[in-house]
Enzyme design. Structure first.
Site, PDB file in Angstrom:
ATOM      1  N   ARG A 123       0.862  -1.185   0.000  1.00  0.00           N
ATOM      2  CA  ARG A 123       0.000   0.000   0.000  1.00  0.00           C
ATOM      3  C   ARG A 123       0.891   1.224   0.000  1.00  0.00           C
ATOM      4  NH1 ARG A 123      -3.817  -2.448  -1.506  1.00  0.00           N
ATOM      5  NH2 ARG A 123      -5.842  -2.725  -0.500  1.00  0.00           N
ATOM      6  N   HIS A 164      -1.733   1.041  -9.327  1.00  0.00           N
ATOM      7  CA  HIS A 164      -2.409   0.124  -8.388  1.00  0.00           C
ATOM      8  C   HIS A 164      -3.140  -0.951  -9.193  1.00  0.00           C
ATOM      9  CE1 HIS A 164      -4.486  -0.343  -4.221  1.00  0.00           C
ATOM     10  NE2 HIS A 164      -4.260  -1.507  -4.814  1.00  0.00           N
ATOM     11  N   GLU A 182      -3.886   8.202  -4.510  1.00  0.00           N
ATOM     12  CA  GLU A 182      -4.203   7.554  -5.794  1.00  0.00           C
ATOM     13  C   GLU A 182      -5.490   8.129  -6.357  1.00  0.00           C
ATOM     14  OE1 GLU A 182      -4.265   3.354  -5.087  1.00  0.00           O
ATOM     15  OE2 GLU A 182      -2.148   3.297  -4.540  1.00  0.00           O
TER      16      GLU A 182
END
Ligand SMILES: NC(=O)c1ccc[n+]([C@@H]2O[C@H](COP(=O)([O-])OP(=O)(O)OC[C@H]3O[C@@H](n4cnc5c(N)ncnc54)[C@H](O)[C@@H]3O)[C@@H](O)[C@H]2O)c1
Length: 304
Positions: A227, A275, A256
């Site tokens: 993460r 991601h 993000e």
């Protein structure tokens, strides 16, 4: 999940539920959007949407929250429990996928594939010296499903693998695999690749911080597929600016989508992802089926 919904819709409906699948704006809904959508909803299959206390306060009908995926960091678990919402994820679903993604960053950083490709497209025959992976050390932060799958890959490339993970189960798997458990200091000082495959928790927030980066070798790379907030991006930027590490490969970020102004952009030695580490056809099919199974099993339990 929404791409797979058509395969599962009839089953969910035959269990007695209507299905709503509002288009997701970008990567996830925000709190206000969830609050608008959730009244009347008893079960949710969620991505990384922020299920905060305020969201649970405003979701009076919600009984089950089935996380599509593994990381539960966007869900306030104590608030869910206080509101009587049953929460489950899909453990073990993305070990191979995210390990493949991490290894892709490792290989690309070692052999400068993206830079060569870009220069070739610009008419340049660029031949930078790379790194032989065999014999190098990889340090893995978080040795669960993804970390272990990555460890197997790194061992197959002839690398030495170190792992940092507080769970006793991780140590016994490591011993069987030929991976050495190590402390953070040893991993920082000896690894050519430090790869984060950890969940985001209060303990892993900025695990790779200025102090960790200051101990790293000047020829070492940081890879993050866990993460974003596990790596302190301001400290990483500074280490890159000062040439104190060799580069980075990042699938995940503190914010993000990555802001256009990010100081990590436009560097030959930094590979930026979106991601997307888990996003393979096979992984999506498998995880969607498991999330639907989880949702219906839990709904059957609460309604019985
Ligand atoms: N990039 C992506 O697309 C993507 C996709 C899936 C998962 N992930 C992330 O990867 C994480 C790990 O997934 P997994 O399937 O391996 O989960 P897992 O639960 O199998 O493994 C997590 C491991 O991290 C360890 N851990 C916990 N706290 C730690 C700490 N302070 N320091 C070091 N290790 C610690 C746990 O003991 C466990 O062994 C997820 O939580 C998620 O955040 C990213």
């Amino acid at each position: 999940m929404q791409a797979e919904l058509a395969k599962h819709q009839a089953r969910i409906e035959s269990a007695g539920y209507d299905v709503v699948a509002p288009p997701v704006p970008g990567q996830q809904f925000d709190e206000d959007q969830l609050i608008e959508l959730l009244p009347g909803v008893v079960g949710v299959i969620a991505g990384d949407d922020p299920f905060t206390e305020r969201v649970f306060d405003n979701a009076p009908d919600l009984k089950v929250l089935a996380k599509w995926g593994i990381g539960m960091d966007a869900i306030d678990l104590p608030a869910a429990a206080a509101h009587g919402v049953d929460v489950m994820n899909t453990p073990g679903m993305f070990g191979n996928e995210v390990a493949d993604c991490a290894m892709t960053y490792v290989l690309n950083l070692a052999r400068h594939v993206v830079v060569i490709h870009e220069r070739n497209n610009n008419g340049e025959w660029f031949k930078p010296e790379g790194m032989t992976l065999s014999g190098q050390t990889m340090g893995i932060l978080g040795f669960g499903n993804i970390g272990q799958s990555l460890g197997r890959r790194a061992l197959a490339f002839g690398m030495n693998v170190l792992a940092f993970d507080p769970a006793p189960a991780a140590a016994s798997v490591a011993a069987e695999m030929g991976v050495q458990m190590a402390d953070l200091d040893t991993i920082a000082r000896t690894s050519r690749f430090v790869v984060s495959t950890a969940p985001l928790t209060p303990e892993t927030f900025h695990l790779v911080d200025a102090e960790f980066l200051s101990k790293m070798r000047a020829d070492a790379y940081v890879v993050n597929v866990g993460r974003g907030p596990i790596v302190d991006e301001a400290a990483l930027t500074q280490a890159l600016d000062e040439g104190r590490i060799a580069g980075a490969g990042l699938d995940v970020f503190e914010v993000e989508p990555l802001p256009a102004t990010s100081t990590l952009r436009h560097r030959d030695n930094v590979l930026l992802g979106s991601h997307n580490g888990s996003n393979t056809h096979e992984g999506v099919v498998r995880t969607s089926a498991r999330a639907v199974e989880n949702l219906l099993t839990a709904l059957a339990k609460v309604s019985s």
